[in-house]
Design a protein around this motif. Structure first.
Motif, PDB file in Angstrom:
ATOM      1  N   LYS A 210     -23.415  -4.932   2.146  1.00  0.00           N
ATOM      2  CA  LYS A 210     -24.579  -5.442   1.409  1.00  0.00           C
ATOM      3  C   LYS A 210     -25.867  -5.227   2.191  1.00  0.00           C
ATOM      4  O   LYS A 210     -26.943  -5.058   1.609  1.00  0.00           O
ATOM      5  CB  LYS A 210     -24.408  -6.932   1.111  1.00  0.00           C
ATOM      6  N   LEU A 213     -28.764  -2.455   2.121  1.00  0.00           N
ATOM      7  CA  LEU A 213     -30.022  -2.513   1.367  1.00  0.00           C
ATOM      8  C   LEU A 213     -31.240  -2.283   2.261  1.00  0.00           C
ATOM      9  O   LEU A 213     -32.308  -1.910   1.759  1.00  0.00           O
ATOM     10  CB  LEU A 213     -30.154  -3.868   0.665  1.00  0.00           C
ATOM     11  N   VAL A 216     -32.794   1.096   1.813  1.00  0.00           N
ATOM     12  CA  VAL A 216     -33.437   1.471   0.548  1.00  0.00           C
ATOM     13  C   VAL A 216     -34.899   1.880   0.735  1.00  0.00           C
ATOM     14  O   VAL A 216     -35.328   2.917   0.199  1.00  0.00           O
ATOM     15  CB  VAL A 216     -33.300   0.325  -0.479  1.00  0.00           C
ATOM     16  N   PHE A 334     -31.045 -11.213  -1.253  1.00  0.00           N
ATOM     17  CA  PHE A 334     -30.783  -9.768  -1.322  1.00  0.00           C
ATOM     18  C   PHE A 334     -32.088  -8.977  -1.279  1.00  0.00           C
ATOM     19  O   PHE A 334     -32.182  -7.942  -0.613  1.00  0.00           O
ATOM     20  CB  PHE A 334     -30.000  -9.431  -2.594  1.00  0.00           C
ATOM     21  N   THR A 335     -33.091  -9.463  -1.988  1.00  0.00           N
ATOM     22  CA  THR A 335     -34.389  -8.793  -1.985  1.00  0.00           C
ATOM     23  C   THR A 335     -35.023  -8.832  -0.602  1.00  0.00           C
ATOM     24  O   THR A 335     -35.712  -7.891  -0.189  1.00  0.00           O
ATOM     25  CB  THR A 335     -35.315  -9.462  -3.023  1.00  0.00           C
ATOM     26  N   VAL A 338     -34.125  -5.908   1.464  1.00  0.00           N
ATOM     27  CA  VAL A 338     -34.954  -4.731   1.177  1.00  0.00           C
ATOM     28  C   VAL A 338     -36.274  -4.843   1.939  1.00  0.00           C
ATOM     29  O   VAL A 338     -36.748  -3.871   2.543  1.00  0.00           O
ATOM     30  CB  VAL A 338     -35.205  -4.607  -0.333  1.00  0.00           C
ATOM     31  N   LEU A 353     -40.063  -2.056  -6.537  1.00  0.00           N
ATOM     32  CA  LEU A 353     -38.757  -2.215  -5.883  1.00  0.00           C
ATOM     33  C   LEU A 353     -38.365  -3.690  -5.789  1.00  0.00           C
ATOM     34  O   LEU A 353     -37.208  -4.048  -6.024  1.00  0.00           O
ATOM     35  CB  LEU A 353     -38.801  -1.576  -4.495  1.00  0.00           C
ATOM     36  N   LEU A 354     -39.335  -4.538  -5.460  1.00  0.00           N
ATOM     37  CA  LEU A 354     -39.049  -5.969  -5.350  1.00  0.00           C
ATOM     38  C   LEU A 354     -38.663  -6.553  -6.705  1.00  0.00           C
ATOM     39  O   LEU A 354     -37.715  -7.353  -6.811  1.00  0.00           O
ATOM     40  CB  LEU A 354     -40.268  -6.704  -4.784  1.00  0.00           C
ATOM     41  N   SER A 357     -35.177  -5.365  -7.628  1.00  0.00           N
ATOM     42  CA  SER A 357     -34.180  -6.063  -6.802  1.00  0.00           C
ATOM     43  C   SER A 357     -33.928  -7.473  -7.321  1.00  0.00           C
ATOM     44  O   SER A 357     -32.772  -7.912  -7.426  1.00  0.00           O
ATOM     45  CB  SER A 357     -34.644  -6.118  -5.342  1.00  0.00           C
ATOM     46  N   PHE A 361     -30.158  -8.334  -8.755  1.00  0.00           N
ATOM     47  CA  PHE A 361     -29.340  -9.239  -7.940  1.00  0.00           C
ATOM     48  C   PHE A 361     -29.196 -10.618  -8.591  1.00  0.00           C
ATOM     49  O   PHE A 361     -28.238 -11.329  -8.314  1.00  0.00           O
ATOM     50  CB  PHE A 361     -29.902  -9.323  -6.523  1.00  0.00           C
ATOM     51  N   ALA A 408     -33.501  -5.311 -15.357  1.00  0.00           N
ATOM     52  CA  ALA A 408     -33.662  -4.452 -14.177  1.00  0.00           C
ATOM     53  C   ALA A 408     -33.796  -2.994 -14.600  1.00  0.00           C
ATOM     54  O   ALA A 408     -34.603  -2.228 -14.041  1.00  0.00           O
ATOM     55  CB  ALA A 408     -32.466  -4.634 -13.234  1.00  0.00           C
TER      56      ALA A 408
END
Length: 483
Positions: A210, A213, A216, A334-335, A338, A353-354, A357, A361, A408
């Protein structure tokens, strides 16, 4: 009827009585640590009461926790080898007694549940029945050298010194050596093999994927220089170590709930295959190691990890019991991975991207809750006590997971249509191919969960699912061709 051991009692058996320790011996766990974390996890503000009780001594601390924290004695991880010794002693006509430094409420409950003991003794609110105090109590009850003792820890050395036969369970190297110096004929029950595998499972090494990320931003910003790649590797390792420390903390807090779960009961702490005491020591050590690596690379990366550490700790003790807040927190964590990848190579974090994410997620976190609730329905289990969801919520959880996932995809489509993408990709129109692949993967994941074909974290499932891996490979190829 089972009673506590009476000092000066006359044991008339042919062989002397067998005395059995509890924590780390009969149990592959530590009741004090388990119940202390459960006590605080139920209401985090109780930490102050815990500190106040500790100022009155360890015995008072144990009594305070025991007065307000029940345990499920039926689900505790008992050591089968020790149970076999107890049963054999009973068959031969010997009396067997459970004597522990744990509070007497817990000792009595366990003794009555197993129905194998002729007597029991535990700590009171005034006396901590450990080490020399335990030895003195046993000598007063049975006489010096007139009982056999099964223990496991350094605190038991004082008891072994006044026992006849000495039996040690899963000894640490130092304790083993000291016991052998007391009695070369001491019986040793060696630790069961596979220690490395159990620790890898506890630290969730398989979940480190995980943390990929963090790479990314390197891909989306097209920073493919070796230096940037090396920086992301450091960020990956730092994040993995800190994440593992939180997994351990979470397992300590949830140990009793995990024992009642159809699959989580096999986790090392719930099953007792890894000592809670050792896990409690390892968790802060690896967290500090990860933070140290982050500081060496970038102060901003270290700050991001501290935010992650604070959020995950709050999640473990409080937020995971709040409906939907737990889902948003998981998506944010999770974000944050990134974002950590972006600060590690000093590139700005894309708002696109945010947003992507957070939505994807959120969908995966909801899918995980769906899987957990479905398992409870299928197993005819009650609503979870450590989550604020009910089995009747299954339908709406699935609907929310689908909505968040396809939102998403919408965010991705809007990004592909924006001006921001044109300066980064030579053939941005190829990126449209990612949308149907993503819709297929998200839809299939939910259908697999509905059909009860996923019994784990959806991300962990995807990492071993060939269809998911093929979808990821195709996305990678499309990105490469578009660049």
């Amino acid at each position: 009827m089972l009673t506590s051991i009476k000092v000066g009692s006359d044991e008339a058996t042919i062989d002397p009585p067998l005395v059995v320790d509890l924590d780390g011996t009969l149990l592959r766990s530590d009741i004090l640590l388990e119940t202390a974390f459960s006590y605080v996890a139920a209401r985090p503000d109780r930490i102050f009461k815990l500190v106040l009780a500790l100022t009155k001594g360890k015995a008072a601390l144990k009594a305070h926790i025991a007065s307000d924290t029940p345990i499920d004695v039926a689900s505790l991880p008992y050591d089968e080898r020790v149970l076999d010794i107890i049963i054999e002693a009973k068959k031969s006509g010997r009396s067997v007694h459970l004597v522990s430094a744990s509070n007497e409420r817990y000792v009595r409950a366990i003794a009555e549940h197993l129905a194998l003991f002729d007597g029991w003794m535990g700590s009171t609110d005034k006396t901590n029945l450990s080490s020399s105090d335990k030895a003195a109590s046993l000598v007063a009850a049975f006489g010096k050298g007139n009982f056999d003792y099964i223990g496991n820890d350094r605190a038991d050395l004082a008891v072994w010194s006044v026992a006849r036969q000495k039996i040690i369970v899963n000894p640490a190297a130092g304790v083993r050596s000291e016991l052998i110096s007391i009695d070369r004929n001491a019986r040793i029950l060696e630790p069961i093999g596979g220690k490395l595998r159990r620790w890898a499972k506890l630290l969730r090494v398989h979940q480190w994927a995980k943390n990929g990320l963090v790479f990314v931003p390197l891909v989306t910003a097209h920073r493919f220089a070796p230096v940037a790649f090396g920086q992301e590797i450091v960020a990956f390792l730092a994040f993995s170590l800190v994440a593992s420390s939180i997994y351990v903390l979470n397992d300590i807090v949830d140990v009793e709930a995990d024992r009642k779960h159809p699959s989580k009961k096999r986790r090392p702490l719930a099953a007792g295959t890894v000592s809670i005491k050792q896990a409690f020591a390892v968790a802060p050590a690896i967290a500090l190691l990860g933070l140290g690596a982050a500081v060496a690379l970038s102060p901003w990366l270290a700050a991001t990890l501290l935010v992650y550490l604070a959020m995950t700790t709050a999640y473990t003790f409080f937020l995971k019991r709040k409906m939907m807040i737990d889902i948003i927190t998981l998506a944010s964590l999770f974000t944050l991975r990134v974002g950590a990848g972006a600060v590690a190579i000093s590139v700005p974090v894309s708002e696109w991207l945010l947003a992507f994410s957070m939505f994807i997620f959120t969908s995966l976190a909801l899918t995980k809750r769906y899987i957990e609730l479905a398992a409870r329905i299928d197993g005819d289990l009650p609503d979870p006590t450590n989550r604020n969801y009910r089995k009747s919520d299954l339908g709406i959880v699935a609907a929310l997971a689908a909505a968040a996932g396809f939102n998403a995809v919408t965010i991705l489509a809007l990004y592909i249509s924006s001006e921001a993408v044109r300066g980064l990709y030579r053939t941005p129109s190829l990126l449209w191919l990612i949308c149907p692949i993503l819709m297929y993967w998200l839809g299939r994941l939910l259908l697999m969960a509905q059909r009860r074909l996923i019994d784990d974290d959806p991300i962990a499932f995807a990492l071993r699912d060939w269809n998911s891996l093929l979808a990821l490979t195709l996305v990678g190829i499309i990105l490469a061709l578009a660049t």
